[in-house]
Design an enzyme around this catalytic site. Structure first.
Site, short mmCIF file in Angstrom:
data_model
loop_
_atom_site.label_atom_id
_atom_site.label_comp_id
_atom_site.label_asym_id
_atom_site.label_seq_id
_atom_site.Cartn_x
_atom_site.Cartn_y
_atom_site.Cartn_z
N ARG A 88 0.99 -1.32 0.08
CA ARG A 88 0.06 -0.10 -0.11
C ARG A 88 0.78 1.33 0.04
O ARG A 88 0.45 2.41 0.55
CB ARG A 88 -0.90 -0.06 1.17
CG ARG A 88 -1.96 -1.18 1.23
CD ARG A 88 -2.72 -1.31 0.10
NE ARG A 88 -3.77 -2.69 0.38
CZ ARG A 88 -3.26 -3.61 -0.67
NH1 ARG A 88 -2.32 -3.60 -1.53
NH2 ARG A 88 -3.76 -4.63 -0.56
N CYS B 231 -10.47 -0.67 3.96
CA CYS B 231 -9.61 -1.06 4.99
C CYS B 231 -8.80 0.16 5.69
O CYS B 231 -8.30 1.05 4.92
CB CYS B 231 -8.62 -2.12 5.11
SG CYS B 231 -9.52 -3.65 4.77
N GLU C 125 -4.13 3.14 6.52
CA GLU C 125 -4.16 2.69 5.16
C GLU C 125 -5.05 3.74 4.30
O GLU C 125 -4.66 4.26 3.27
CB GLU C 125 -4.76 1.63 4.88
CG GLU C 125 -4.80 1.17 3.24
CD GLU C 125 -5.36 -0.30 3.11
OE1 GLU C 125 -5.02 -1.09 3.86
OE2 GLU C 125 -5.73 -0.48 1.82
#
Ligand SMILES: Cc1cc2nc3c(=O)[nH]c(=O)nc-3n(C[C@H](O)[C@H](O)[C@H](O)COP(=O)(O)OP(=O)(O)OC[C@H]3O[C@@H](n4cnc5c(N)ncnc54)[C@H](O)[C@@H]3O)c2cc1C
Length: 312
Positions: A176, A226, A295
């Site tokens: 990510r 998320c 995130e």
């Protein structure tokens, strides 16, 4: 932003025919549906307009955030005295041989569909992301063991004011994460490469992935995906183990279906969601010694901000 700067910005937009709105909030620009008003939102529909807008913001020292579909963004409830540059009207892509070159605002799902029609494999995961090509590249988005870094060839990006071609090696992709995210470089277009397969095989994989995602994730609720991640640990499993599934603050709730998602279930504010995120981080640290990173990209929160000054 003082009125002189604001007038200059609007003058730039009008002379370059860049669409803009001055009545929008982040609640309208993000999938989680929370967040305060933004002074101005730009909607460029070609590359020249996008680059001119970004350069003007930089020159005038106006804080801004680039948004794709806003599916990984939590903006604070405060007024953002800056700009949002929304890329979704830059949505064209071309497919030649086994390569796709997509404008930053192209829909990941639309790209996946074109790949399936052509019988190209490796991009099935894109069908599961409510993302633009640019947002997915910046966050190296992915699922089912795949991510953008695996199919990425090169990107054209605005890097500290200059348009550059950024090759794979220079992207420093990690979970990510990418150089675009770390340096606030704007992805203008991205080229990805795929493997020959057959339309039926690709469609089957996409259908299986989508079914699995729908079974395990709250895809119909308002969320920003998320909220936390860790390089080596399954954060959602640990949040579940810590007993946070269903945990509520105001109108926000940790999804009872998938503990990685924090949902806007009843007119939540960004503060509600932010508070939950911080409590989850604390619990992960206390219970498991895990330092989970956010995130979701935080905008206009203060100390944690990623985008509060123009960098391009
Ligand atoms: C229901 C749901 C399911 C999800 N499932 C997944 C999943 O399986 N896997 C996964 O990885 N993510 C998932 N996400 C999160 C999200 O979809 C991805 O992170 C996606 O890549 C974000 O793309 P976006 O275009 O919406 O970017 P945005 O949310 O608009 O932006 C995200 C970040 O990228 C930056 N950005 C946007 N465009 C550009 C650009 N052109 N150049 C540089 N930076 C840019 C923004 O400034 C921001 O910091 C999910 C989200 C939801 C709501």
């Amino acid at each position: 932003m003082n009125s002189e700067t604001f007038d200059k910005l609007l003058k730039m937009a009008k002379s370059n025919k860049v669409s803009f709105r001055t009545d929008m909030s982040f609640a309208q620009l993000t999938t989680v549906g929370t967040g305060g008003k933004v002074r101005v939102a730009f909607f460029p529909n070609d590359m020249r307009k996008l680059v001119r807008t970004l350069r003007a913001l930089n020159k005038l020292r106006v804080p801004f955030v680039v948004l794709g579909r806003g599916s990984n963004v939590l903006a604070s409830d405060k007024f953002f005295d800056g700009a949002a540059v929304v890329t979704i009207r830059l949505n064209k892509f071309t497919l030649r041989k086994n390569r796709v070159t997509a404008q930053c605002g192209a829909s990941a799902a639309a790209i996946a569909k074109a790949l399936a029609d052509k019988g190209l494999s490796g991009g099935e995961f894109l069908a599961c992301l409510p993302a633009t090509a640019g947002g997915a590249t910046a966050g190296n988005a992915g699922c089912f063991g795949e991510d953008v870094s695996r199919v990425f060839v090169k990107a054209k990006a605005l890097c500290d004011g200059k348009i550059r071609t950024v090759k794979r090696e220079a992207c420093r992709f990690a979970k990510r994460d990418s150089v675009f995210k770390r340096k606030n470089w704007t992805v203008l277009s991205v080229t990805m490469e795929f493997e020959p397969s057959s339309p039926s095989a690709v469609r089957k994989t996409i259908a299986e992935m989508r079914q699995k995602k729908a079974r395990t994730q709250p895809l119909n609720a308002k969320s920003a995906g998320c909220v936390l991640f860790h390089e080596n640990a399954s954060v959602s499993r640990l949040i579940d183990e810590a007993g946070f599934k269903g945990y509520r603050v105001g109108g926000a709730q940790v999804s009872p279906k998938h503990a990685g998602f924090v949902l806007n279930i009843d007119k939540a504010t960004s503060s509600d969601i932010y508070l939950i995120i911080r409590r989850l981080q604390k619990a992960l640290q206390t219970n498991f010694g895990i330092c989970a990173k956010t995130e979701v990209r935080l905008v206009n929160f203060g100390d944690d901000d990623i985008f509060t000054e123009s960098k391009n």
